[in-house]
Design a protein around this motif. Sequence first.
Motif, PDB file in Angstrom:
ATOM      1  N   ALA A  13      17.776 -21.815 -17.435  1.00 13.09           N
ATOM      2  CA  ALA A  13      18.991 -22.492 -16.603  1.00 13.09           C
ATOM      3  C   ALA A  13      18.694 -21.862 -14.819  1.00 13.09           C
ATOM      4  N   THR A  14      19.217 -22.508 -13.899  1.00  6.55           N
ATOM      5  CA  THR A  14      18.890 -22.175 -12.723  1.00  6.55           C
ATOM      6  C   THR A  14      20.255 -22.167 -11.874  1.00  6.55           C
ATOM      7  N   GLY A  15      21.234 -21.802 -12.461  1.00  4.69           N
ATOM      8  CA  GLY A  15      22.568 -21.709 -11.731  1.00  4.69           C
ATOM      9  C   GLY A  15      22.765 -20.350 -10.891  1.00  4.69           C
ATOM     10  N   ALA A  16      24.041 -20.199 -10.630  1.00  3.44           N
ATOM     11  CA  ALA A  16      24.411 -18.881  -9.563  1.00  3.44           C
ATOM     12  C   ALA A  16      23.846 -17.518 -10.017  1.00  3.44           C
ATOM     13  N   ILE A  17      23.804 -17.288 -11.459  1.00  2.74           N
ATOM     14  CA  ILE A  17      23.865 -15.951 -12.049  1.00  2.74           C
ATOM     15  C   ILE A  17      22.295 -15.922 -12.038  1.00  2.74           C
ATOM     16  N   ALA A  18      21.474 -16.943 -12.458  1.00  2.00           N
ATOM     17  CA  ALA A  18      19.978 -16.970 -12.783  1.00  2.00           C
ATOM     18  C   ALA A  18      19.556 -16.690 -11.420  1.00  2.00           C
ATOM     19  N   ALA A  45      13.199 -22.675 -16.369  1.00  2.00           N
ATOM     20  CA  ALA A  45      13.390 -24.245 -16.626  1.00  2.00           C
ATOM     21  C   ALA A  45      15.023 -24.784 -16.264  1.00  2.00           C
ATOM     22  N   SER A  46      15.047 -25.920 -15.958  1.00  2.00           N
ATOM     23  CA  SER A  46      16.160 -26.573 -15.841  1.00  2.00           C
ATOM     24  C   SER A  46      16.516 -27.439 -16.651  1.00  2.00           C
ATOM     25  N   SER A  47      17.704 -28.051 -17.121  1.00  4.63           N
ATOM     26  CA  SER A  47      18.035 -29.083 -17.865  1.00  4.63           C
ATOM     27  C   SER A  47      18.020 -30.293 -17.060  1.00  4.63           C
ATOM     28  N   SER A  48      18.345 -30.075 -15.866  1.00  5.19           N
ATOM     29  CA  SER A  48      18.599 -31.145 -14.920  1.00  5.19           C
ATOM     30  C   SER A  48      17.266 -31.822 -14.574  1.00  5.19           C
ATOM     31  N   SER A  49      16.308 -31.303 -14.108  1.00  2.46           N
ATOM     32  CA  SER A  49      15.214 -31.625 -13.380  1.00  2.46           C
ATOM     33  C   SER A  49      14.133 -30.811 -13.242  1.00  2.46           C
ATOM     34  N   SER A  51      12.172 -30.643 -10.665  1.00  2.00           N
ATOM     35  CA  SER A  51      12.286 -30.149  -9.281  1.00  2.00           C
ATOM     36  C   SER A  51      13.255 -29.078  -8.949  1.00  2.00           C
ATOM     37  N   ARG A  52      14.144 -29.426  -9.687  1.00  2.00           N
ATOM     38  CA  ARG A  52      15.383 -28.116  -9.539  1.00  2.00           C
ATOM     39  C   ARG A  52      14.501 -26.700 -10.041  1.00  2.00           C
ATOM     40  N   ALA A  53      13.949 -26.674 -10.825  1.00  2.00           N
ATOM     41  CA  ALA A  53      13.200 -25.588 -11.347  1.00  2.00           C
ATOM     42  C   ALA A  53      12.236 -25.088 -10.361  1.00  2.00           C
ATOM     43  N   SER A  71      12.777 -28.904 -18.805  1.00  5.14           N
ATOM     44  CA  SER A  71      13.933 -29.042 -20.035  1.00  5.14           C
ATOM     45  C   SER A  71      13.572 -27.512 -20.500  1.00  5.14           C
ATOM     46  N   TYR A  72      14.534 -27.148 -21.477  1.00  7.08           N
ATOM     47  CA  TYR A  72      14.493 -26.005 -22.179  1.00  7.08           C
ATOM     48  C   TYR A  72      13.364 -25.761 -23.291  1.00  7.08           C
ATOM     49  N   GLU A  73      13.053 -27.073 -23.962  1.00 11.58           N
ATOM     50  CA  GLU A  73      12.218 -27.326 -24.864  1.00 11.58           C
ATOM     51  C   GLU A  73      10.980 -26.931 -24.384  1.00 11.58           C
ATOM     52  N   PRO A  89      26.319 -21.638 -19.229  1.00  8.77           N
ATOM     53  CA  PRO A  89      27.768 -21.415 -19.418  1.00  8.77           C
ATOM     54  C   PRO A  89      27.899 -20.948 -20.844  1.00  8.77           C
ATOM     55  N   HIS A  90      29.041 -19.874 -21.076  1.00 10.21           N
ATOM     56  CA  HIS A  90      28.918 -19.386 -22.515  1.00 10.21           C
ATOM     57  C   HIS A  90      29.064 -20.396 -23.673  1.00 10.21           C
ATOM     58  N   SER A  91      29.665 -21.633 -23.337  1.00 16.91           N
ATOM     59  CA  SER A  91      29.812 -22.619 -24.236  1.00 16.91           C
ATOM     60  C   SER A  91      28.644 -22.839 -24.948  1.00 16.91           C
ATOM     61  N   CYS A 109      20.851 -12.472 -23.264  1.00 21.10           N
ATOM     62  CA  CYS A 109      21.666 -13.683 -23.237  1.00 21.10           C
ATOM     63  C   CYS A 109      22.809 -13.352 -22.197  1.00 21.10           C
ATOM     64  N   GLU A 110      23.386 -13.834 -21.379  1.00 22.57           N
ATOM     65  CA  GLU A 110      24.310 -13.680 -20.456  1.00 22.57           C
ATOM     66  C   GLU A 110      25.609 -13.499 -21.289  1.00 22.57           C
ATOM     67  N   LYS A 111      26.657 -12.723 -20.676  1.00 21.29           N
ATOM     68  CA  LYS A 111      27.850 -12.522 -21.325  1.00 21.29           C
ATOM     69  C   LYS A 111      28.858 -13.891 -21.147  1.00 21.29           C
ATOM     70  N   ALA A 112      29.899 -14.055 -21.467  1.00 17.86           N
ATOM     71  CA  ALA A 112      30.190 -13.696 -22.917  1.00 17.86           C
ATOM     72  C   ALA A 112      29.257 -14.003 -23.841  1.00 17.86           C
ATOM     73  N   HIS A 183      35.204 -27.111 -13.555  1.00 13.03           N
ATOM     74  CA  HIS A 183      34.434 -25.884 -13.289  1.00 13.03           C
ATOM     75  C   HIS A 183      34.450 -24.971 -14.755  1.00 13.03           C
ATOM     76  N   ARG A 184      33.277 -24.269 -14.948  1.00 13.48           N
ATOM     77  CA  ARG A 184      33.217 -23.659 -16.023  1.00 13.48           C
ATOM     78  C   ARG A 184      34.401 -22.541 -16.162  1.00 13.48           C
ATOM     79  N   MET A 185      34.797 -21.928 -15.104  1.00 14.22           N
ATOM     80  CA  MET A 185      36.052 -20.972 -15.341  1.00 14.22           C
ATOM     81  C   MET A 185      37.168 -21.592 -15.816  1.00 14.22           C
TER      82      MET A 185
HETATM   83  N1  LIG Z   1      26.556 -11.045 -15.257  1.00 18.30           N
HETATM   84  C1  LIG Z   1      27.306 -11.422 -14.333  1.00 18.30           C
HETATM   85  O1  LIG Z   1      27.719 -10.881 -13.273  1.00 18.30           O
HETATM   86  C2  LIG Z   1      27.662 -12.836 -14.287  1.00 18.30           C
HETATM   87  C3  LIG Z   1      28.128 -13.448 -13.202  1.00 18.30           C
HETATM   88  C4  LIG Z   1      28.362 -15.046 -13.231  1.00 18.30           C
HETATM   89  C5  LIG Z   1      28.298 -15.400 -14.719  1.00 18.30           C
HETATM   90  N2  LIG Z   1      27.490 -14.794 -15.686  1.00 18.30           N
HETATM   91  C6  LIG Z   1      27.643 -15.600 -16.974  1.00 18.30           C
HETATM   92  O2  LIG Z   1      26.458 -16.410 -16.640  1.00 18.30           O
HETATM   93  C7  LIG Z   1      26.531 -17.851 -17.116  1.00 18.30           C
HETATM   94  C8  LIG Z   1      26.214 -18.843 -16.170  1.00 18.30           C
HETATM   95  O3  LIG Z   1      27.275 -18.437 -14.946  1.00 18.30           O
HETATM   96  P1  LIG Z   1      26.883 -19.112 -13.705  1.00 18.30           P
HETATM   97  O4  LIG Z   1      27.905 -18.729 -12.467  1.00 18.30           O
HETATM   98  O5  LIG Z   1      25.387 -18.904 -13.192  1.00 18.30           O
HETATM   99  O6  LIG Z   1      27.022 -20.839 -13.791  1.00 18.30           O
HETATM  100  P2  LIG Z   1      26.661 -22.078 -12.810  1.00 18.30           P
HETATM  101  O7  LIG Z   1      26.266 -21.733 -11.530  1.00 18.30           O
HETATM  102  O8  LIG Z   1      27.383 -23.129 -13.352  1.00 18.30           O
HETATM  103  O9  LIG Z   1      25.144 -22.095 -13.837  1.00 18.30           O
HETATM  104  C9  LIG Z   1      24.997 -22.514 -14.990  1.00 18.30           C
HETATM  105  C10 LIG Z   1      23.679 -23.308 -15.368  1.00 18.30           C
HETATM  106  O10 LIG Z   1      23.579 -23.657 -16.581  1.00 18.30           O
HETATM  107  C11 LIG Z   1      22.622 -24.762 -16.639  1.00 18.30           C
HETATM  108  N3  LIG Z   1      23.607 -25.820 -17.657  1.00 18.30           N
HETATM  109  C12 LIG Z   1      23.092 -26.374 -18.642  1.00 18.30           C
HETATM  110  N4  LIG Z   1      24.067 -27.228 -19.209  1.00 18.30           N
HETATM  111  C13 LIG Z   1      25.020 -27.088 -18.515  1.00 18.30           C
HETATM  112  C14 LIG Z   1      26.289 -27.804 -18.496  1.00 18.30           C
HETATM  113  N5  LIG Z   1      26.691 -28.509 -19.378  1.00 18.30           N
HETATM  114  N6  LIG Z   1      27.440 -27.471 -17.518  1.00 18.30           N
HETATM  115  C15 LIG Z   1      26.913 -26.691 -16.555  1.00 18.30           C
HETATM  116  N7  LIG Z   1      25.820 -25.995 -16.498  1.00 18.30           N
HETATM  117  C16 LIG Z   1      24.898 -26.283 -17.338  1.00 18.30           C
HETATM  118  C17 LIG Z   1      22.632 -25.380 -15.314  1.00 18.30           C
HETATM  119  O11 LIG Z   1      21.240 -25.046 -15.113  1.00 18.30           O
HETATM  120  P3  LIG Z   1      20.210 -26.076 -15.189  1.00 18.30           P
HETATM  121  O12 LIG Z   1      20.738 -27.372 -14.794  1.00 18.30           O
HETATM  122  O13 LIG Z   1      19.359 -25.560 -14.290  1.00 18.30           O
HETATM  123  O14 LIG Z   1      19.651 -26.318 -16.602  1.00 18.30           O
HETATM  124  C18 LIG Z   1      23.553 -24.750 -14.402  1.00 18.30           C
HETATM  125  O15 LIG Z   1      23.073 -24.445 -13.395  1.00 18.30           O
HETATM  126  C19 LIG Z   1      28.101 -17.774 -17.775  1.00 18.30           C
HETATM  127  O16 LIG Z   1      28.196 -17.424 -19.397  1.00 18.30           O
HETATM  128  C20 LIG Z   1      28.654 -16.641 -17.025  1.00 18.30           C
HETATM  129  O17 LIG Z   1      29.722 -15.885 -18.005  1.00 18.30           O
HETATM  130  C21 LIG Z   1      27.462 -13.573 -15.456  1.00 18.30           C
END
Ligand SMILES: NC(=O)c1ccc[n+]([C@@H]2O[C@H](COP(=O)([O-])OP(=O)(O)OC[C@H]3O[C@@H](n4cnc5c(N)ncnc54)[C@H](OP(=O)(O)O)[C@@H]3O)[C@@H](O)[C@H]2O)c1
Length: 400
Positions: A13-18, A45-49, A51-53, A71-73, A89-91, A109-112, A183-185
Amino acid sequence: MTAPKTIRWGILATGAIAVTFTKDLLVDPKTRGVNHIKHTVVAAASSSSKSRAEQFLKDTGCPSDAKAYGSYEELVKDPNIDMVYIATPHSHHYQNAMFCLEAGKNVLCEKAFTVNAAQAKALAMKAQEKNLFLMEAVWTRYFPLSVYVRDLITSGRIGPVARVLADNSMALNPEESFNDGKHRMVNPDLAGGALLDLGIYSLTWVFQTLYHTQPESTRQPPKVLAALKSYGPTKAADEASTIVLNFPRSPEAGGDAHAVATTSLRVATAPAGNGDAPGIRIQGPNGEIQVFPPAFRPTRTKLILRDGTVEEKNWSQPGPGGGSGWYNGFAGGRNAEGEGHGMFWEADEAATALVEGRKEGKYEGLAESILIMEVMDEVRRQGGLSYPEKIETTKYPVQL
Ligand SMILES: NC(=O)c1ccc[n+]([C@@H]2O[C@H](COP(=O)([O-])OP(=O)(O)OC[C@H]3O[C@@H](n4cnc5c(N)ncnc54)[C@H](OP(=O)(O)O)[C@@H]3O)[C@@H](O)[C@H]2O)c1
């Protein structure tokens, strides 16, 4: 002296915390006095593309030969990866972590950790069956500040801990910041809400001070009483949770100890950024230890003893240092030049465990991660909060 061992990471995954984690991971461990290991990133790896990775690898300064997967695969099939860091996201943690373990990969693996304790248990069993390393990325536990606080407690300076008050709350305006409810929050499909995202840190402080500091043979699970306030717009996510815990202890160890763990999306631990409000207070008969916000990345502690002693300490995070032109932070926030975020400490522990052949984290093993998930299950049960079956299930695989 033996040469440092290099651990090869794959980022899932390539989101904010990654982004934050990967930038910290690539800081030379010598800048924090760690000489026995090194980290490198061999793939993301990015599940989206794809190019994102690719963009992620560029943005985080990964080695130019690191592979980008769409892909994660593909990621879990890469034989050059020693450890996968999961930052979805934790889901999604349960399905993603199971997928990595099934493919024979060690996992941070990230929290939770998961949505519920049953999922956490299933992951722990799979890791054991496959003889793989598995750890919940509760980075705060691995900070030198946390080690110091636990050492203060076990050294007996404040006496047996009698009470812990721990808050992790953010003065967000959720209706404005997350107005579409996706939003995941706040999104129930992504296990949204304060408890799993922020409350985990309040519980981390309660557990690492009141539970983890006890000898393993005497630790007992707490009794839990909880109030949960549902977030109106999306209904099935909490905007605030308050948890009262009673930890049974023998009379010789100080008797039962109490804790209150609170979390909220709407009110703040430190209103207007006032860092003087001690969000964490660990109290014993001889004094208390205060930890200042934010609970997940604290940089200041204060020990106040009954005899008038006051010891204040600042714990800024190491890194490449001033003049390096290097910056890290989270989601648009920026730390001082050359100051790490602090995520490298957990990465160092995961890497060290691999080198030493350990299968769990040193400062929070799987049994403790499971127990904390059990507490959060109980809070949700008492508060009437459940998530969609597809993310609560232990069935695997399930397409999310
Ligand atoms: N340790 C810390 O300080 C800290 C801080 C913030 C968050 N976290 C934890 O880290 C995890 C991710 O948080 P984040 O803030 O990085 O979230 P985020 O910015 O939304 O990134 C989540 C990434 O997960 C991938 N993903 C795969 N399936 C998804 C879906 N159905 N919906 C959304 N994203 C999906 C996406 O990456 P791809 O498209 O590249 O696959 C997305 O960029 C959470 O569990 C959170 O609790 C920890």
